[in-house]
Design a protein around this motif. Structure first.
Motif, PDB file in Angstrom:
ATOM      1  N   CYS A 418       0.816  -1.214   0.000  1.00 39.42           N
ATOM      2  CA  CYS A 418       0.000   0.000   0.000  1.00 39.42           C
ATOM      3  C   CYS A 418       0.852   1.268   0.000  1.00 39.42           C
ATOM      4  O   CYS A 418       1.766   1.408   0.817  1.00 39.42           O
ATOM      5  N   SER A 419       0.512   2.201  -0.868  1.00 40.50           N
ATOM      6  CA  SER A 419       1.255   3.455  -0.957  1.00 40.50           C
ATOM      7  C   SER A 419       0.925   4.406   0.182  1.00 40.50           C
ATOM      8  O   SER A 419       1.617   5.398   0.391  1.00 40.50           O
ATOM      9  N   LEU A 420      -0.140   4.114   0.930  1.00 39.96           N
ATOM     10  CA  LEU A 420      -0.529   4.973   2.055  1.00 39.96           C
ATOM     11  C   LEU A 420       0.059   4.510   3.382  1.00 39.96           C
ATOM     12  O   LEU A 420       0.047   5.263   4.358  1.00 39.96           O
ATOM     13  N   ALA A 421       0.563   3.282   3.429  1.00 36.92           N
ATOM     14  CA  ALA A 421       0.985   2.692   4.706  1.00 36.92           C
ATOM     15  C   ALA A 421       2.217   3.381   5.285  1.00 36.92           C
ATOM     16  O   ALA A 421       3.090   3.860   4.558  1.00 36.92           O
ATOM     17  N   ASN A 422       2.275   3.409   6.618  1.00 40.78           N
ATOM     18  CA  ASN A 422       3.426   3.931   7.349  1.00 40.78           C
ATOM     19  C   ASN A 422       4.361   2.819   7.809  1.00 40.78           C
ATOM     20  O   ASN A 422       5.522   3.067   8.127  1.00 40.78           O
ATOM     21  N   ALA A 423       3.824   1.602   7.891  1.00 35.17           N
ATOM     22  CA  ALA A 423       4.611   0.499   8.456  1.00 35.17           C
ATOM     23  C   ALA A 423       4.096  -0.822   7.908  1.00 35.17           C
ATOM     24  O   ALA A 423       2.979  -0.913   7.386  1.00 35.17           O
ATOM     25  N   GLY A 424       4.919  -1.856   8.055  1.00 34.71           N
ATOM     26  CA  GLY A 424       4.537  -3.172   7.591  1.00 34.71           C
ATOM     27  C   GLY A 424       3.519  -3.829   8.508  1.00 34.71           C
ATOM     28  O   GLY A 424       3.458  -3.540   9.706  1.00 34.71           O
ATOM     29  N   SER A 425       2.724  -4.713   7.934  1.00 34.90           N
ATOM     30  CA  SER A 425       1.771  -5.512   8.698  1.00 34.90           C
ATOM     31  C   SER A 425       2.052  -6.999   8.543  1.00 34.90           C
ATOM     32  O   SER A 425       2.035  -7.750   9.521  1.00 34.90           O
ATOM     33  N   ILE A 426       2.311  -7.424   7.323  1.00 32.55           N
ATOM     34  CA  ILE A 426       2.486  -8.841   7.037  1.00 32.55           C
ATOM     35  C   ILE A 426       3.671  -9.412   7.807  1.00 32.55           C
ATOM     36  O   ILE A 426       3.595 -10.510   8.379  1.00 32.55           O
ATOM     37  N   ASP A 427       4.783  -8.654   7.856  1.00 31.20           N
ATOM     38  CA  ASP A 427       5.955  -9.167   8.571  1.00 31.20           C
ATOM     39  C   ASP A 427       5.736  -9.202  10.080  1.00 31.20           C
ATOM     40  O   ASP A 427       6.262 -10.067  10.780  1.00 31.20           O
ATOM     41  N   VAL A 428       4.912  -8.290  10.596  1.00 29.63           N
ATOM     42  CA  VAL A 428       4.588  -8.313  12.025  1.00 29.63           C
ATOM     43  C   VAL A 428       3.691  -9.515  12.335  1.00 29.63           C
ATOM     44  O   VAL A 428       3.843 -10.164  13.376  1.00 29.63           O
ATOM     45  N   ALA A 429       2.777  -9.814  11.421  1.00 24.04           N
ATOM     46  CA  ALA A 429       1.938 -11.008  11.601  1.00 24.04           C
ATOM     47  C   ALA A 429       2.804 -12.259  11.693  1.00 24.04           C
ATOM     48  O   ALA A 429       2.538 -13.157  12.499  1.00 24.04           O
ATOM     49  N   LYS A 430       3.854 -12.316  10.888  1.00 23.67           N
ATOM     50  CA  LYS A 430       4.753 -13.470  10.944  1.00 23.67           C
ATOM     51  C   LYS A 430       5.489 -13.532  12.282  1.00 23.67           C
ATOM     52  O   LYS A 430       5.647 -14.609  12.872  1.00 23.67           O
ATOM     53  N   LEU A 431       5.930 -12.379  12.783  1.00 29.85           N
ATOM     54  CA  LEU A 431       6.594 -12.351  14.084  1.00 29.85           C
ATOM     55  C   LEU A 431       5.664 -12.860  15.181  1.00 29.85           C
ATOM     56  O   LEU A 431       6.082 -13.602  16.081  1.00 29.85           O
ATOM     57  N   ILE A 432       4.388 -12.463  15.109  1.00 29.79           N
ATOM     58  CA  ILE A 432       3.413 -12.895  16.106  1.00 29.79           C
ATOM     59  C   ILE A 432       3.181 -14.399  15.994  1.00 29.79           C
ATOM     60  O   ILE A 432       3.125 -15.115  16.998  1.00 29.79           O
ATOM     61  N   ASN A 433       3.052 -14.888  14.767  1.00 33.04           N
ATOM     62  CA  ASN A 433       2.866 -16.332  14.570  1.00 33.04           C
ATOM     63  C   ASN A 433       4.052 -17.123  15.093  1.00 33.04           C
ATOM     64  O   ASN A 433       3.882 -18.198  15.693  1.00 33.04           O
ATOM     65  N   ASP A 434       5.263 -16.604  14.878  1.00 37.79           N
ATOM     66  CA  ASP A 434       6.461 -17.298  15.361  1.00 37.79           C
ATOM     67  C   ASP A 434       6.487 -17.353  16.890  1.00 37.79           C
ATOM     68  O   ASP A 434       6.931 -18.343  17.479  1.00 37.79           O
TER      69      ASP A 434
END
Length: 551
Positions: A418-434
């Motif tokens: 997304c061109s509007l985003a300030n930060a990542g979401s998908i990689d944080v979801a992976k950190l939470i899953n781990d």
């Protein structure tokens, strides 16, 4: 299968739009249309410009897909994209990598299976959403899908509401347990029983998230069913006339309702409605016709059984968490989890789509549904076929037994796309899953909703997560603000910020500390959100910030 089919008018409108957009795209690529001229044309056809490539959002009316449509989406993902699609919280699908010059071809192929991308963007009435268990849940008063279809037909190409102050979203539900997040929509339509026992609608307005999150308020407690369209028209007329057009962030109906106050807004809507209420926008014959498209499929006469008995632990866990009760004996509604730990939430591959279409034909009357929580659903599965269905889903990576748990996260695409985003979401979801990979622990925690957005536009609904995560930019670095206590169902509420934002690597441990307080303080049968509401934010905040989190 129980779903609406296009008639000659539908087909003509959609095919004409495809031809129009093909010519508009040709002229733009030839330099005959400027960027500004093309912008509103592409948005009216669901085409955005993202960080790396165009993004095409395809409408899935009230989340209902035939197996043929899902098969076509899989084929499009393989031939025009990078082999996958992304399902959203509003029951649409997005393709993140189409080539601009090929989008008209995609739209033409969608039209062949009665699909389109019309009004999935722009300042218009967007895709009407609903309860993914509509028609099969034992708890609903009435199937909301015929009313959703009525709204869809009324709102598509509505000349008066093509250029509203801002986008406009409607959600309809027929059950007390609101699975459509209707209270954070511009308008929520609830099927309710009136004082005399007859069915009608409760109408809410002014809900929404983004920079100014607001829970919708009741405009009318009971609306006789014959007046649904005229009342919606009155609400939209007041908004269209009175809504802000000078400030993009203050243009939504929620700002109008807040500034006027609900009593004055209600007065204006009722005054407008009195002028048009008997205008005959639809007839009983029309709704009877629409109901016929959603007649129940040919259910068998079956007894309720317990297929988990004697089966593996993995199957029993899946059956417990990924299937729910059905109103017809002998059947279950089966969730297809799109929350496998190593996959972006809501993503599905082309081959998985095609496999699921085959499974829908075999096990669920050729129908697949998209849920608000970015999963899919096979609504009509015979209980004694659940085990073999699970085997097929498990082999395809679609049977993660986590529906309703911490790892069943809602997540926007974030900075990855997304061109509007300030930060990542998908990689944080992976950190939470781990961090939370112990299913026994997840199941012990019970119902827990994590929702994450990469910016204040709140596409991940973080404001109404039991735990909400918002990506923010701090001098070019990604940080995350944490809220707790939000909810999107019948008990909708906005989460409260627990304190200063945390670094990306701190997000999983921050969640762990919040959960420590819950496990220590919870009462019997108390959900995480119940404990937060009872104790308040303070004990959670104190635990999170008691000591620095080691990198």
């Amino acid at each position: 299968m129980p779903m609406y089919r296009y008639d000659a008018v539908d087909k003509t409108l959609v095919n004409e739009r495809v031809a129009q957009f093909r010519d508009q795209t040709r002229r733009f690529l030839a330099g005959l249309l400027s960027e500004d001229e093309f912008r509103h044309l592409r948005l009216r056809n669901g085409l955005y410009v993202q960080r790396h490539a165009p993004m095409l959002r395809v409408a899935i009316p009230y989340g209902l897909l035939s197996s043929a449509q899902l098969r076509a989406l899989g084929s499009i993902a393989r031939r025009y994209d990078r082999g996958y699609g992304h399902f959203t919280t509003r029951q649409n699908i997005q393709f993140n990598w189409p080539k601009l010059e090929e989008v008209p071809d995609i739209l033409a192929e969608l039209a062949q299976v009665e699909m389109h991308a019309i009004q999935t963007s722009g300042n218009c009435i967007r895709n009407t959403t609903s309860d993914h268990l509509a028609g099969v849940t034992p708890e609903e008063l009435e199937d909301p899908r015929p009313w959703c279809e009525l709204i869809r037909q009324w709102s598509t190409f509505h000349p008066e509401f093509s250029y509203l102050p801002r986008k406009f979203k409607i959600a309809v539900t027929g059950a007390a347990q609101d699975r459509a997040a209707s209270q954070v929509h511009d308008v929520g339509v609830h099927i309710v029983r009136g004082p005399a026992g007859d069915l009608g609608f409760e109408i809410l307005a002014g809900g929404g998230l983004g920079r100014t999150p607001i829970i919708g308020q009741v405009v009318r407690e009971f609306l006789p069913r014959e007046h649904l369209l005229s009342y919606l028209e009155a609400v939209l007329r007041v908004y269209n006339l009175e809504g802000r057009r000078d400030n993009l962030t203050k243009a939504r109906i929620k700002i109008l309702v807040k500034s006027l106050g609900i009593q004055e807004f209600r007065r204006r809507v009722e005054a407008e409605w009195e002028l048009i209420r008997d205008g005959g926008l639809w007839t009983e014959a029309q709704i009877t016709r629409l109901r016929s498209f959603f007649d129940p499929p040919a259910y068998k006469s079956l007894a309720n059984i317990e297929p988990a008995a004697g089966k593996s632990t993995a199957f029993r866990a899946w059956y417990r968490y990924n299937t729910v009760a059905h109103k017809v004996p002998g059947y279950r509604a089966v969730y297809v989890s799109l929350k496998k730990p190593d996959v972006a939430p809501g993503d599905i591959t082309d081959t998985q789509m095609e496999l699921l279409a085959d499974l829908a034909d075999r096990y669920s009357f050729g129908e697949v549904r998209v849920t608000h929580t970015q999963n899919l659903l096979l609504a009509d599965v015979e209980q004694d076929k659940a085990f073999e269905l699970w085997q097929a889903l498990d082999a395809a990576g679609l049977a993660t037994p986590n529906i309703g748990t911490l790892t069943d996260m809602i997540c926007c695409p974030g900075l990855d796309f997304c061109s509007l985003a300030n930060a990542g979401s998908i990689d944080v979801a992976k950190l939470i899953n781990d961090r939370f990979d112990d299913y026994d622990y997840l199941y012990d925690l019970g119902e827990l909703e994590i929702k994450m957005s990469g910016c204040m536009n709140a596409c991940g609904h973080h404001h109404v997560g039991h735990i909400g995560i918002l990506g923010v930019d701090k001098s070019g670095e990604e940080w995350y603000q944490i809220t707790i206590g939000g909810a999107a169902g019948a008990d909708a509420s906005l989460g409260q910020v627990i304190g200063p934002s945390v670094a990306k690597f701190e997000v999983p441990e921050t969640i762990a500390r919040l959960l420590e307080v819950y496990v220590e303080q919870r009462r019997a049968d108390e959900r995480f959100i119940d404990t937060v509401r009872r104790l308040g934010v303070k004990p959670f905040k104190e635990r999170v910030y008691a000591a620095p989190i080691a990198a």
